[in-house]
Motif scaffolding. Structure first.
Motif, PDB file in Angstrom:
ATOM      1  N   SER A 164       0.829  -1.206   0.000  1.00 15.11           N
ATOM      2  CA  SER A 164       0.000   0.000   0.000  1.00 15.11           C
ATOM      3  C   SER A 164       0.867   1.260   0.000  1.00 15.11           C
ATOM      4  O   SER A 164       1.533   1.580   0.982  1.00 15.11           O
ATOM      5  CB  SER A 164      -0.913   0.000   1.231  1.00 15.11           C
ATOM      6  N   ASN A 165       0.830   1.983  -1.136  1.00 14.55           N
ATOM      7  CA  ASN A 165       1.589   3.234  -1.243  1.00 14.55           C
ATOM      8  C   ASN A 165       1.056   4.306  -0.306  1.00 14.55           C
ATOM      9  O   ASN A 165       1.818   5.078   0.269  1.00 14.55           O
ATOM     10  CB  ASN A 165       1.583   3.749  -2.681  1.00 14.55           C
ATOM     11  N   SER A 166      -0.262   4.375  -0.166  1.00 16.73           N
ATOM     12  CA  SER A 166      -0.831   5.399   0.721  1.00 16.73           C
ATOM     13  C   SER A 166      -0.440   5.136   2.171  1.00 16.73           C
ATOM     14  O   SER A 166      -0.194   6.074   2.930  1.00 16.73           O
ATOM     15  CB  SER A 166      -2.343   5.486   0.560  1.00 16.73           C
ATOM     16  N   SER A 167      -0.369   3.878   2.568  1.00 16.62           N
ATOM     17  CA  SER A 167       0.055   3.552   3.935  1.00 16.62           C
ATOM     18  C   SER A 167       1.516   3.925   4.147  1.00 16.62           C
ATOM     19  O   SER A 167       1.877   4.415   5.221  1.00 16.62           O
ATOM     20  CB  SER A 167      -0.138   2.058   4.219  1.00 16.62           C
ATOM     21  N   LYS A 212      10.828   6.004  -0.197  1.00 19.97           N
ATOM     22  CA  LYS A 212       9.794   5.540  -1.124  1.00 19.97           C
ATOM     23  C   LYS A 212      10.418   4.695  -2.232  1.00 19.97           C
ATOM     24  O   LYS A 212       9.938   3.611  -2.560  1.00 19.97           O
ATOM     25  CB  LYS A 212       9.059   6.763  -1.716  1.00 19.97           C
ATOM     26  N   GLY A 250       3.068   6.382   2.634  1.00 22.08           N
ATOM     27  CA  GLY A 250       3.062   7.835   2.764  1.00 22.08           C
ATOM     28  C   GLY A 250       2.637   8.288   4.151  1.00 22.08           C
ATOM     29  O   GLY A 250       3.247   9.172   4.755  1.00 22.08           O
ATOM     30  N   GLN A 251       1.582   7.671   4.677  1.00 22.56           N
ATOM     31  CA  GLN A 251       1.112   8.009   6.027  1.00 22.56           C
ATOM     32  C   GLN A 251       2.155   7.629   7.079  1.00 22.56           C
ATOM     33  O   GLN A 251       2.361   8.356   8.049  1.00 22.56           O
ATOM     34  CB  GLN A 251      -0.211   7.309   6.316  1.00 22.56           C
TER      35      GLN A 251
END
Length: 167
Positions: free
Chosen positions: A31-34, A76, A36-37
């Motif tokens: 999960s890329n959004s995870s 990232k 980032g968070q």
């Protein structure tokens, strides 16, 4: 409405650790959004670290937030190489990335004469008109001749241009 402070529940540090652990697991699952968070959870810590490590002379050229942003980009990009399993290992990995970036910034600005901060000249010492010397002491015969030659060269180059470019 009056709130009784005995019944207000503040998030504890363990809640933050649980959240980070959940985000790490989701990031490791792709999960890329995870990711980032998760990185945002460590922003303040890494900003403090970079700010402490950058010397005051280097802070004039580079900010701690820029170093942290570079570290996030590397994290990232290289997250697939992270082999840890815990948030503590992830924090140590981010810390190492940030310290490496701090060292790179320091190395790029110290020990190089071209970028030596002590050689900087305030912008107020320059005039807006490049044809005029910045002070009377600069008006020597040779500087006047050089300026005239430069102006002649520029005017000659302009005359060689097509009419619509000369305008």
């Amino acid at each position: 409405v009056v709130r009784d402070p005995m019944f207000v529940v503040e998030p504890s540090e363990s809640d933050s650790q649980i959240r980070a652990a959940d985000l790490l697991q989701a990031a490791m699952a792709g999960s890329n959004s995870s990711l980032g968070q998760l990185l945002q959870e460590y922003r303040d810590f890494l900003n403090m670290l970079a700010d402490e490590e950058l010397g005051s002379d280097v802070k004039a050229k580079a900010s701690a937030s820029d170093v942290v942003q570079d570290s996030f980009l590397e994290a990232k990009r290289d997250f697939g190489q992270f082999t840890g399993k815990s948030t503590e290992e992830f924090q140590a990995w981010l810390r190492r990335l940030t310290l490496n970036n701090v060292a790179n910034v320091i190395r790029s600005f110290q020990g190089t004469e071209k970028r030596d901060i002590s050689r900087e000249v305030p912008a107020s010492e320059f005039t807006n008109d490049w044809r005029k010397p910045s002070s009377e002491k600069d008006k020597t015969a040779s500087s006047i001749v050089i300026q005239d030659e430069l102006l002649d060269t520029l005017q000659s180059a302009i005359r060689r241009l097509p009419g619509h470019y000369q305008d």
